[in-house]
Design an enzyme around this catalytic site. Structure first.
Site, PDB file in Angstrom:
ATOM      1  N   SER A   1       4.833   2.474   7.899  1.00 17.21           N
ATOM      2  CA  SER A   1       5.018   1.492   6.862  1.00 17.21           C
ATOM      3  C   SER A   1       5.734   0.869   6.890  1.00 17.21           C
ATOM      4  O   SER A   1       6.008   1.216   5.366  1.00 17.21           O
ATOM      5  CB  SER A   1       3.499   2.065   6.303  1.00 17.21           C
ATOM      6  OG  SER A   1       2.316   2.237   7.388  1.00 17.21           O
TER       7      SER A   1
ATOM      8  N   HIS B   1       0.949  -0.651  -0.193  1.00 16.17           N
ATOM      9  CA  HIS B   1      -0.130   0.282   0.454  1.00 16.17           C
ATOM     10  C   HIS B   1       1.080   1.265  -0.136  1.00 16.17           C
ATOM     11  O   HIS B   1       0.553   2.238  -0.293  1.00 16.17           O
ATOM     12  CB  HIS B   1      -0.831  -0.019   1.467  1.00 16.17           C
ATOM     13  CG  HIS B   1      -0.527   0.333   2.331  1.00 16.17           C
ATOM     14  ND1 HIS B   1      -0.348  -0.489   3.299  1.00 16.17           N
ATOM     15  CD2 HIS B   1      -0.088   1.169   3.120  1.00 16.17           C
ATOM     16  CE1 HIS B   1       0.554  -0.124   4.502  1.00 16.17           C
ATOM     17  NE2 HIS B   1       0.290   1.099   4.398  1.00 16.17           N
TER      18      HIS B   1
ATOM     19  N   ASP C   1       0.108  -7.568   1.732  1.00 11.19           N
ATOM     20  CA  ASP C   1       0.567  -6.331   1.456  1.00 11.19           C
ATOM     21  C   ASP C   1       2.031  -6.224   1.655  1.00 11.19           C
ATOM     22  O   ASP C   1       2.961  -5.433   2.636  1.00 11.19           O
ATOM     23  CB  ASP C   1       0.071  -5.570   2.735  1.00 11.19           C
ATOM     24  CG  ASP C   1      -0.139  -3.922   3.109  1.00 11.19           C
ATOM     25  OD1 ASP C   1       0.118  -4.003   1.715  1.00 11.19           O
ATOM     26  OD2 ASP C   1      -0.270  -3.503   3.631  1.00 11.19           O
TER      27      ASP C   1
END
Length: 470
Positions: free
Chosen positions: A227, A121, A151
Site C-alpha cells: 500500500s 490509511h 486515500d
C-alpha cells in the site's frame, strides 16, 4: 504360360491379403473430424509458427523500469500509541496502560527534496512516522497533508543529499493490456518488483457510492505492505499509487487497484499550494445507461451517463445541462460508467473547465462546463443538504445553518408529515452549531457509534424543532 499366370494371380492375392491384414489389425486408426457445416467448422487448425503474440513476453523488458523505480520506493513505518486494557498492576500503580501498535506500508519519492506520496490509511492516527530508503537509511517523516477521500497522503523527510525520485506519467494515456510494474515493500522486505498488465480502468470498489472512486485495476501481485507503493509503466514512470486488493484471505489473489497518477498528482499539488484539496464537481446526479435502465426511461440509447438532475448553482446548471441529457464524452474521453466521469474530474480542481459531449433529443452538442466547489452533502436520515445563502436564512429568520435541498426517499414521508420539506434549515447537530456542510461532515464524523443523532431544524412554519434518532 498357364503356370506364369497362375503364379502372378497367387502373388496378387497374397499381396491383397497381407495389406488388408495390416490395415485391419496393425495400423493405428486416425480420428476423423466431421463438420456438419463447411462454413462453420467444429475444429480450429493450429500452427507451430513463431508469431509476435507468442513471443510478446520474451520481448518485454522491465529492467529499465525497475532500475528507475526501486531506489525511489520507500518503507513507511507507522507507530500508534493506543490505550490498552487496564490490568490490576496498572490500577495499583495508578498509571494509564498504553500500547504501541505498528503498521507498515510503502511510499514513493516524487522529488529530490524528499516529498513522498503514500496512502492515507498507511499513516492514519500515527504518533511516530519513519521512512527507510532502499539503501537502509532511516529518517523521521512529517505529514504535510492528507486526503481521506482519495486515500492519498503527502510526507516530507529531510535528507542530507538529493534523493532519487519517480516522474509522473499521464494515467489517462495508460491502456488496458499495457505492461506495468508494482514496486513496494511487502512483508518488510526491501523494494520488491512484480509485473502484470492493466486489467481495467475506472474501477469503483464502493457499492454505497459514498466515495466516487476510479481505480486502475492490474494483475501485478500486490500484498500487505505494498500500500502506497508505485505502479509504473515500462519506462519507470508513475501511473498509479497501489492502494487496495480484492481478497478473502488478505493476500493477493489476482486483483489489485491503484489510484491513477493524475488524481494523486492533483491532490499533492493542492496540498503543497493551498494546504488542502481543491475538489471540483460537475454538479449532476444520474446513472450509467444499460438496456434495462434505457427501457425504464423509454429511450433507445444504452451508452453514456443519463442526467437525472443538476445541483443548484453548480457548473452543470450554469452551463445549461438539463435533465434527460446523456453525457457521451468528457474532454474527448468516452464515458460509459460513472467512474469514467468522476475519475477524470478527480484530476481537476474547482475553476477548471471540462468539455462535455452530450446527446439531447438525438442531437449531439459540445458544452464547456466550469467545475465548482462541492457545497452539497448527503446527510444520513435527512437527504442532501447544501450551504445556505443569505436569502435562504433570511426566509426562516436564521443567522446560520444549511439548507435541505432533497429529502431522503426512505424518510421523505416522515419529514413532510412533520412539516419539513426542501428548503428548510438545519441549525445544529448533536448540540453543535452548523454553518456549512463541513460542519455537518465533522458532526457526523465525531458522533460515536452508540450516540443518537440529534437534529435541530426550522420547519416550514418557522418553528424550531428537535429530532432524536437512535
Amino acid at each position: 504360360m498357364k503356370k506364369v499366370l497362375t503364379l502372378v494371380l497367387v502373388s496378387a492375392l497374397g499381396g491383397i491379403f497381407t495389406l488388408g491384414s495390416y490395415k485391419l489389425f496393425i495400423e493405428e486408426k486416425q480420428p476423423v473430424v466431421v463438420s456438419a457445416n463447411e462454413n462453420n467448422p467444429s475444429f480450429l487448425p493450429t500452427s507451430n509458427l513463431n508469431t509476435t503474440a507468442y513471443n510478446i513476453e520474451e520481448k518485454a523488458d522491465f529492467t529499465l523500469a525497475a532500475e528507475n523505480t526501486v531506489n525511489a520506493v520507500v518503507h513507511v513505518k507507522n507507530v500508534t500509541i493506543s490505550s490498552g486494557q487496564m490490568s490490576f498492576q496498572d490500577l495499583f500503580m495508578g498509571r494509564s496502560p498504553q500500547r504501541a501498535q505498528m503498521g507498515t506500508g510503502s511510499g514513493v519519492i516524487v522529488n529530490a527534496d524528499g516529498y513522498i506520496i503514500t496512502n492515507n490509511h498507511v499513516i492514519n492516527n500515527s504518533d511516530q512516522l519513519t521512512v527507510t530508503l532502499n539503501n537502509n537509511k532511516t529518517y523521521e517523516a512529517e505529514i504535510v497533508g492528507t486526503d481521506p477521500k482519495t486515500d492519498i497522503a503527502l510526507l516530507k523527510i529531510e535528507a542530507e543529499e538529493e534523493l532519487p525520485f519517480v516522474t509522473f506519467a499521464d494515467s489517462d494515456n495508460a491502456k488496458i493490456g499495457d505492461w506495468v510494474l508494482a514496486v513496494g515493500n511487502p512483508f518488510n522486505l526491501t523494494s520488491t518488483v512484480t509485473a502484470g498488465i492493466i486489467s481495467a480502468k475506472a474501477r469503483n470498489l464502493d457499492p454505497t457510492g459514498t466515495y466516487l472512486q476510479s481505480f486502475i485495476q492490474t494483475d501485478a501481485a500486490v500484498n500487505p505492505g505494498n500500500s502506497g507503493g508505485a505502479l509504473v509503466n515500462t519506462n519507470g514512470e508513475l501511473i498509479g499509487i497501489n492502494t487496495a486488493i480484492s481478497s478473502q484471505t488478505g493476500s493477493y489473489v489476482g486483483y489489485s487497484f491503484a489510484v491513477p497518477s493524475n488524481i494523486a498528482r492533483r491532490v499533492i499539488e493542492d496540498i503543497m499550494e493551498y494546504g488542502n484539496v481543491q475538489n471540483g464537481i460537475l454538479g449532476i446526479s444520474g446513472g450509467a445507461l444499460n438496456s434495462k435502465f434505457a427501457d425504464e426511461l423509454g429511450i433507445n440509447d444504452t451508452e453514456g451517463i443519463y442526467v437525472a438532475s443538476t445541483v443548484e448553482e453548480s457548473g452543470a446548471e450554469k452551463a445549461g445541462i438539463k435533465k434527460g441529457d446523456i453525457i457521451k464524452e468528457i474532454d474527448n474521453i468516452k464515458v460509459s460508467k460513472f467512474a469514467d466521469l468522476t475519475g477524470h474530474i478527480g484530476a481537476k480542481r474547482a475553476g477548471d473547465v471540462v468539455s462535455l459531449k452530450i446527446s439531447r433529443d438525438g442531437n449531439s452538442k459540445i458544452i464547456p462546463v466550469t467545475l465548482t466547489r462541492n457545497e452539497t452533502f448527503t446527510m444520513p436520515l435527512v437527504g442532501m443538504v447544501k450551504n445556505a445563502k443569505k436569502e435562504d436564512l433570511k426566509k426562516f429568520k436564521a443567522d446560520h445553518g444549511v439548507k435541505i435541498t432533497e429529502l431522503d426517499e426512505q424518510y421523505a414521508s416522515y419529514w413532510k408529515k412533520n412539516g419539513v420539506k426542501e428548503g428548510c434549515i438545519i441549525t445544529a447537530i448533536n448540540e453543535t452549531k452548523i454553518s456549512s456542510i463541513e460542519d455537518v461532515k465533522n458532526a457526523i464524523k465525531n458522533k460515536s457509534q452508540y450516540e443518537p443523532l440529534r437534529i435541530e431544524l426550522i420547519n416550514t412554519n418557522g418553528e424550531k424543532e428537535r429530532y432524536n434518532f437512535r
